[in-house]
Design a protein around this motif. Structure first.
Motif, PDB file in Angstrom:
ATOM      1  N   PHE A  52       0.880  -0.931   0.040  1.00 22.61           N
ATOM      2  CA  PHE A  52      -0.224  -0.387   0.083  1.00 22.61           C
ATOM      3  C   PHE A  52       0.507   1.063  -0.064  1.00 22.61           C
ATOM      4  O   PHE A  52       0.435   2.367  -0.994  1.00 22.61           O
ATOM      5  CB  PHE A  52      -1.296   0.036   0.969  1.00 22.61           C
ATOM      6  N   HIS A  53       1.779   1.169   0.990  1.00 21.27           N
ATOM      7  CA  HIS A  53       3.057   2.704   1.017  1.00 21.27           C
ATOM      8  C   HIS A  53       3.725   2.571  -0.511  1.00 21.27           C
ATOM      9  O   HIS A  53       4.269   3.700  -0.468  1.00 21.27           O
ATOM     10  CB  HIS A  53       3.404   2.608   2.368  1.00 21.27           C
ATOM     11  N   SER A  56       0.932   3.940  -3.082  1.00 19.33           N
ATOM     12  CA  SER A  56      -0.443   5.016  -2.298  1.00 19.33           C
ATOM     13  C   SER A  56      -0.324   6.444  -3.420  1.00 19.33           C
ATOM     14  O   SER A  56      -1.132   6.888  -3.101  1.00 19.33           O
ATOM     15  CB  SER A  56      -0.252   5.522  -1.602  1.00 19.33           C
ATOM     16  N   LEU A  59      -3.090   5.227  -5.850  1.00 21.19           N
ATOM     17  CA  LEU A  59      -4.533   4.839  -5.443  1.00 21.19           C
ATOM     18  C   LEU A  59      -5.661   4.952  -6.157  1.00 21.19           C
ATOM     19  O   LEU A  59      -6.528   4.295  -6.458  1.00 21.19           O
ATOM     20  CB  LEU A  59      -5.103   5.173  -4.021  1.00 21.19           C
ATOM     21  N   LEU A 102      -9.943   5.643   4.630  1.00 17.01           N
ATOM     22  CA  LEU A 102      -8.128   4.933   5.223  1.00 17.01           C
ATOM     23  C   LEU A 102      -8.298   6.695   5.438  1.00 17.01           C
ATOM     24  O   LEU A 102      -8.570   6.961   5.550  1.00 17.01           O
ATOM     25  CB  LEU A 102      -7.177   5.687   3.560  1.00 17.01           C
ATOM     26  N   ILE A 243      -8.930   2.717  -1.127  1.00 16.54           N
ATOM     27  CA  ILE A 243      -8.007   1.539  -1.049  1.00 16.54           C
ATOM     28  C   ILE A 243      -8.961   0.465  -2.242  1.00 16.54           C
ATOM     29  O   ILE A 243      -9.858   0.799  -1.512  1.00 16.54           O
ATOM     30  CB  ILE A 243      -7.149   0.898   0.464  1.00 16.54           C
TER      31      ILE A 243
END
Ligand code: NAP
Ligand code: MN
Length: 265
Positions: A52-53, A56, A59, A102, A243
């Motif tokens: 995810f990071h 990111s 997204l 998020l 997400i």
């Protein structure tokens, strides 16, 4: 379709990743770490957090999918022996998609340093090294309480089963668009008083945690540690971004919670 793979370094994961790459190549699905449409994480929930990071900044375009090589996770729906089925479902392109809230984090400073922005999938915490943390908690610009203790955690619904749960927070169904503030060892006596229970904050509200001016704060954003000084305050709210997960197995959320924490008995 272009696919990126993020994996951990466990032997089993590396073996599964090699098999997955081979299946993708056989199916003429392109592997592209730069601009993927789909990010597959192979490992555990922690691996999905890293994925995810890493992506990111994409997204709006990217969907995520988790293959677990250990126990069933909260972000990992596919088992390592289901790779053929997984790749087939990518080709038929009939996968469903689901999205989760998020956390938007803004750190502002006492000096001229520009504010920093982060997104969290699980949570953000604020702690001090071995001293009492003193902070004023504002909800929608109104002072709510003055906190003294080890620290505070702010978590998303999907993060509610992670650190939040260990410090007595509630488990929140991820279809609820809200975030949670949980205390870490608050000091409560006749002089210092906080609510003492976890609070669920609505999506159109925001928190501001105003911190005493000291040098030794540790702010966490999922697995990321940020050592900071001169913090004026940290703002938390539900992010505009969400997400998106692809090929989501519609496992009943409470079934997953039971499987992880209670077992079959
Ligand atoms: P880690 O130390 O390996 O993670 C701790 C455990 O939390 C692992 O078993 C991990 O699952 C699990 N986990 C992660 N996200 C979860 C979620 N949304 N729901 C339920 N369980 C979850 O570190 P990591 O794997 O890099 O994960 C970072 C996260 O660990 C942090 O965001 C924080 O929530 C959590 N954490 C918890 C504590 C605590 O409970 N005292 C302390 C520090 C950090 P996998 O084994 O599948 O990775
Ligand atoms: Mn982990």
């Amino acid at each position: 379709m272009k696919v990126a793979i993020v994996h951990n370094q466990e032997a089993k994961t590396i073996e599964v990743t090699e098999r997955l790459k081979a299946l993708l190549t056989q199916s003429a699905i392109q592997i592209d770490g730069q601009r993927p449409d789909l990010v597959i994480s192979v490992g555990g929930d922690g691996t999905l957090l890293s994925a995810f990071h890493k992506y990111s900044h994409l997204l709006n375009e990217v969907r995520f999918l988790g293959v677990h090589t250990g126990h069933l996770g909260f972000y990992t729906d596919w088992r390592d022996y289901e790779l053929e089925e997984l790749v087939n479902s990518l080709q038929t392109n009939q996968e469903q998609s689901v999205s989760y809230p998020l956390l938007d984090i803004k750190i502002s400073y006492l000096d001229d340093k520009p504010a920093k922005h982060f997104l969290a999938l699980n949570e953000s915490t604020i702690k001090r090294s071995n001293r009492t943390m003193v902070a004023d908690v504002y909800i929608k610009n109104e002072l709510f309480e003055s906190f003294r203790g080890d620290g505070l955690a702010v978590s998303t619904p999907t993060g509610s089963t992670a650190y939040n749960k260990s410090i007595g927070g509630a488990v929140i169904h991820p279809s609820i668009n809200a975030f949670q503030l949980t205390e870490i060892a608050s000091l409560n006596n006749r002089v210092f008083r906080t609510l003492g229970s976890p609070m669920v904050i609505a999506q159109d509200e925001w928190l501001e945690i105003k911190l005493e001016n000291t040098e030794d704060y540790l702010v966490t954003v999922d697995q990321l540690d940020i050592k900071e000084s001169n913090i004026r305050s940290i703002y938390y709210r539900i992010a505009k971004e969400r997400i998106h997960f692809a090929s989501y197995r519609h496992m009943h959320f409470w079934h997953r919670v039971k499987d992880s924490f209670i077992g079959e008995g």
